[in-house]
Design a protein around this motif. Structure first.
Motif: not given
Length: 302
Positions: A276-302
């Motif tokens: 059973a396979v689900e396929r995701l877009d690699s570029e989309a998940v890479t960017l989502a992971g980087l966006v999450a890292a940016r959110a880490d920075m904002k959470e630390t600042a607050t």
């Protein structure tokens, strides 16, 4: 500075460099890429390569740049030490700050993951995994990341439990371009030839080396079509990989995230085995992971 620019997301691979210029609300203002991957650069070449790509957009700065991938390797811009599994994908607090000469840049390089037994490492894929976890927060099973070095990753409770790397993509590149098979491999795709080769390799992995030379022999004696030869080569190598990775995928739900054509090939091979396979877009998940890292920075600042 480009209007609205808040930060820059970067995926720095072995062969290529990709950058997304991001607004504070997550909007992509621009996407840029170059062929100046790690293999093309010395340590002092990373900052100029980045500035050549995005320097016109950063104005007087400063701009935060969050980087995943091979820029954090021992041969990269600044080594970002691996985190040991089992582990969640590393957050920005674990990143290494790169030394820069241009004060407009604030560069943070995310670390990869390592496994002691069997010995294995990943860089960049851990950020893709974080993006996948965001899209599928309750997923337990196996994630396959097809590429030059394909990763099979066992995950549970949003942590990487174990993983295994297969050099299938690199083997295909070497055999198709630098072996006797270069005279036989052409462009195009033959799904039937691919599926037959996958089955052959999985059922008789010890015969794969013979099947490989058979591609050359059939080209000489029977005029084997170049597209059919390429598809069979791909099928033999992916089939050999699936035979070796069976403990990861057998009876498991699988998420695939890679380049579209390659992911479709893996999906076809796995589906034929009843997976059973689900396929995701690699570029989309890479960017989502980087966006999450940016959110880490904002959470630390607050």
């Amino acid at each position: 500075m480009m209007d609205g620019l808040d930060w820059i997301a970067v995926d720095w691979g072995t062969s290529n460099l990709r950058a997304w210029l991001m607004a504070a609300d997550g909007t992509i203002l621009d996407k840029r890429s170059s062929d100046r991957g790690m293999n093309a650069l010395s340590r002092d070449g990373f900052e100029p390569a980045l500035l050549d790509l995005v320097g016109d957009a950063i104005g007087n700065g400063p701009v935060t740049v969050i980087v995943c991938g091979m820029a954090g390797s021992r041969q990269g811009w600044a080594e970002a030490p691996y985190r040991s599994v089992p582990s969640a994908p590393p957050q920005l607090s674990a990143a290494t700050r790169a030394l820069v000469h241009d004060p407009r840049l604030d560069v943070r390089i995310l670390p990869g993951l390592k496994q002691e037994q069997p010995a294995d490492v990943m860089r960049g894929e851990e950020t893709q995994l974080r993006g996948i976890f965001l899209a599928n927060p309750g997923f337990d099973g196996t994630i396959c990341l097809p590429g030059t070095h394909t990763k099979w990753v066992q995950v549970s409770a949003r942590e990487v439990v174990s993983f295994r790397t297969f050099m299938t993509g690199e083997l295909y590149a070497l055999l198709s371009a630098n072996s006797v098979l270069r005279h036989s491999i052409g462009e195009g795709w033959d799904g039937e030839a691919f599926s037959e080769a996958v089955s052959d390799a999985m059922s008789r992995p010890g015969s794969v080396a013979g099947h490989l030379f058979g591609l050359r022999a059939e080209g000489l004696l029977r005029g084997l079509d170049g597209a059919r030869a390429a598809s069979r080569l791909s099928g033999l190598l992916i089939g050999l990989e699936l035979a070796g990775a069976r403990p990861y995928w057998l009876g498991q739900p699988i998420i695939l995230a890679g380049a579209s054509d390659l992911s479709r090939a893996y999906e076809s091979a796995l589906s034929a085995q009843g997976a059973a396979v689900e396929r995701l877009d690699s570029e989309a998940v890479t960017l989502a992971g980087l966006v999450a890292a940016r959110a880490d920075m904002k959470e630390t600042a607050t």
